[in-house]
Write a protein that holds these residues in place. Structure first.
Motif, PDB file in Angstrom:
ATOM      1  N   ASP A  19       0.859  -1.181   0.000  1.00 61.20           N
ATOM      2  CA  ASP A  19       0.000   0.000   0.000  1.00 61.20           C
ATOM      3  C   ASP A  19       0.903   1.241   0.000  1.00 61.20           C
ATOM      4  N   SER A  21      -0.165   4.356  -0.651  1.00 58.41           N
ATOM      5  CA  SER A  21      -1.060   5.517  -0.672  1.00 58.41           C
ATOM      6  C   SER A  21      -0.426   6.743  -0.017  1.00 58.41           C
ATOM      7  N   ILE A  24       1.810   8.235  -2.649  1.00 63.83           N
ATOM      8  CA  ILE A  24       0.975   8.852  -3.680  1.00 63.83           C
ATOM      9  C   ILE A  24       0.458  10.202  -3.195  1.00 63.83           C
ATOM     10  N   GLN A  25       0.074  10.256  -1.941  1.00 63.63           N
ATOM     11  CA  GLN A  25      -0.459  11.496  -1.374  1.00 63.63           C
ATOM     12  C   GLN A  25       0.590  12.602  -1.406  1.00 63.63           C
ATOM     13  N   GLU A  28       0.885  13.743  -4.987  1.00 61.11           N
ATOM     14  CA  GLU A  28      -0.312  14.521  -5.333  1.00 61.11           C
ATOM     15  C   GLU A  28      -0.124  15.990  -4.981  1.00 61.11           C
ATOM     16  N   ALA A  53       0.173   3.950 -10.682  1.00 58.26           N
ATOM     17  CA  ALA A  53      -0.740   4.176  -9.558  1.00 58.26           C
ATOM     18  C   ALA A  53      -1.204   5.632  -9.513  1.00 58.26           C
ATOM     19  N   ARG A  56      -3.904   6.145 -12.187  1.00 59.71           N
ATOM     20  CA  ARG A  56      -5.203   5.600 -11.778  1.00 59.71           C
ATOM     21  C   ARG A  56      -5.874   6.505 -10.746  1.00 59.71           C
ATOM     22  N   LYS A  57      -5.087   6.981  -9.789  1.00 64.46           N
ATOM     23  CA  LYS A  57      -5.642   7.762  -8.680  1.00 64.46           C
ATOM     24  C   LYS A  57      -6.159   9.120  -9.146  1.00 64.46           C
ATOM     25  N   LEU A  58      -5.462   9.748 -10.099  1.00 62.63           N
ATOM     26  CA  LEU A  58      -5.757  11.135 -10.452  1.00 62.63           C
ATOM     27  C   LEU A  58      -6.458  11.306 -11.793  1.00 62.63           C
TER      28      LEU A  58
END
Length: 292
Positions: A19, A21, A24-25, A28, A53, A56-58
C-alpha cells in the motif's frame, strides 16, 4: 490468484502489492502545486508502478498522459524535427489511452503543417499551448525511461522548451502542462545544455526549474506488512505479519525488488511457511544470483 511480482510493472488485480497511498499522497501535493520533478531511483525501484498508480488515482481530476522512451531508437533523437514528429505521434497514443476527447487527439496529432524549415521546438511549444487551452482538464505529462537519451542534445533541447513554457506560464499565464514528471535512473537535473563546443553553457541545466523529489520510495516495515496482510487473507498461513515484515526490511532496507523477490521465493519454495529462517534462506538464494 495473485502472485508476488519482480518483473516490470505491478498490477493491482494480478499482484500482491504494498500500500503506497502515503507516497501517492505526497506526490499529489507536488502535482497540485504545479511542480515539475524527476523520480530518479535505481532500477526496479517501483518508478513505473508508482506512475501507473498515480495515473489511476488522479485520472478523474487531471488528464494523465503517460508515455515512455523505452525502446525508442536513435532516429527518434537524430534531429529536432524528427524528435518533435515522433514525440507528437507517440503522445497521440498516450492521449487516447488517457481517454482524451477525439477532438483533442485530432488537433494534437495533426502535424501536416510541420515543416523541416520550422523551429521544431517552437512548433511543439505552440502545440502544447493549444492542447492545454482546449482541454477541459489540466494535463499532467509523465515520461518514463527518460535517461535512455539524457546525454542527447536534442533531448536537452526538449527539456529547455518545457522549461521555457513553465517560466512563461509563471510569468504571464501561458498555457502549458500542470505538472511534468520524468522518471529514470539518473538525475537529469544535473545535465548541461551545450550550445556549441566553443561556447559556455547557456545555463546550468535545462531542467533547473524542477523541484527536488524527496518522497521515500523504499518500503517501511509497516508498508511491507500491508502486502503480507493481503497474501495472508488469501492463504491463511498463520504468519506473524509484523515480525515477518520487520525481518524482510532488515535484509532489504525496503528496496522494492528485494522485498518482492524474498516474498516470491518463500511463497513458491517453502509451501507458505513464513518464518525468519525462510527469509534467511531466500536472501541466500537471491544473493547467489538464482532466480526466485
Amino acid at each position: 490468484m495473485k502472485e508476488f511480482n519482480t518483473e516490470a510493472i505491478c498490477i493491482p488485480n494480478l499482484h500482491y502489492m504494498v500500500d503506497i497511498s502515503d507516497k501517492i499522497q505526497q506526490i499529489e501535493k507536488l502535482i497540485a502545486h504545479g511542480d515539475y520533478f524527476t523520480i530518479n531511483r535505481a532500477r526496479q525501484y517501483g518508478k513505473t508502478t508508482m506512475m501507473s498508480a498515480l495515473s489511476r488515482k488522479l485520472q478523474n481530476q487531471y488528464l494523465m498522459v503517460r508515455m515512455s522512451f523505452e525502446g525508442v531508437g536513435d532516429t527518434f533523437f537524430k534531429s529536432d524535427y524528427l524528435f518533435v514528429w515522433n514525440f507528437i505521434k507517440r503522445m497521440s497514443k498516450s492521449l487516447k489511452k488517457a481517454n482524451a476527447s477525439q477532438e483533442l487527439v485530432g488537433v494534437w496529432k495533426n502535424i501536416e503543417d510541420l515543416s523541416k524549415d520550422d523551429d521544431a521546438f517552437e512548433y511543439l511549444g505552440d502545440k502544447i499551448t493549444t492542447l492545454c487551452d482546449m482541454s477541459d482538464k489540466e494535463i499532467v505529462l509523465m515520461i518514463d525511461e527518460v535517461d535512455k537519451s539524457s546525454d542527447n542534445q536534442v533531448f536537452l533541447h526538449f527539456l529547455g522548451m518545457l522549461r521555457n513554457k513553465y517560466l512563461d506560464y509563471k510569468d504571464d499565464g501561458d498555457a502549458t502542462f500542470k505538472s511534468v514528471i520524468l522518471a529514470g535512473v539518473y538525475d537529469i537535473k544535473n545535465m548541461k545544455l551545450k550550445l556549441r563546443p566553443d561556447e559556455e553553457k547557456k545555463y546550468n541545466s535545462p531542467w533547473n526549474v524542477a523541484v527536488d523529489f524527496e518522497v521515500d520510495m523504499s518500503f517501511s516495515p509497516k508498508e511491507i506488512a500491508t502486502m503480507l496482510q493481503e497474501y495472508e487473507e488469501d492463504y491463511h498461513t498463520g504468519m506473524d505479519i509484523t515480525a515477518m515484515s520487520e525481518e524482510i526490511y532488515k535484509y532489504t532496507n525496503g528496496y522494492p525488488y528485494l522485498v518482492s523477490a524474498i516474498c516470491k521465493f518463500i511463497a513458491k519454495s517453502f509451501n507458505a511457511v513464513w518464518t525468519k529462517d525462510s527469509v534467511i534462506a531466500a536472501v541466500k538464494h537471491i544473493t547467489n544470483n538464482k532466480s526466485p
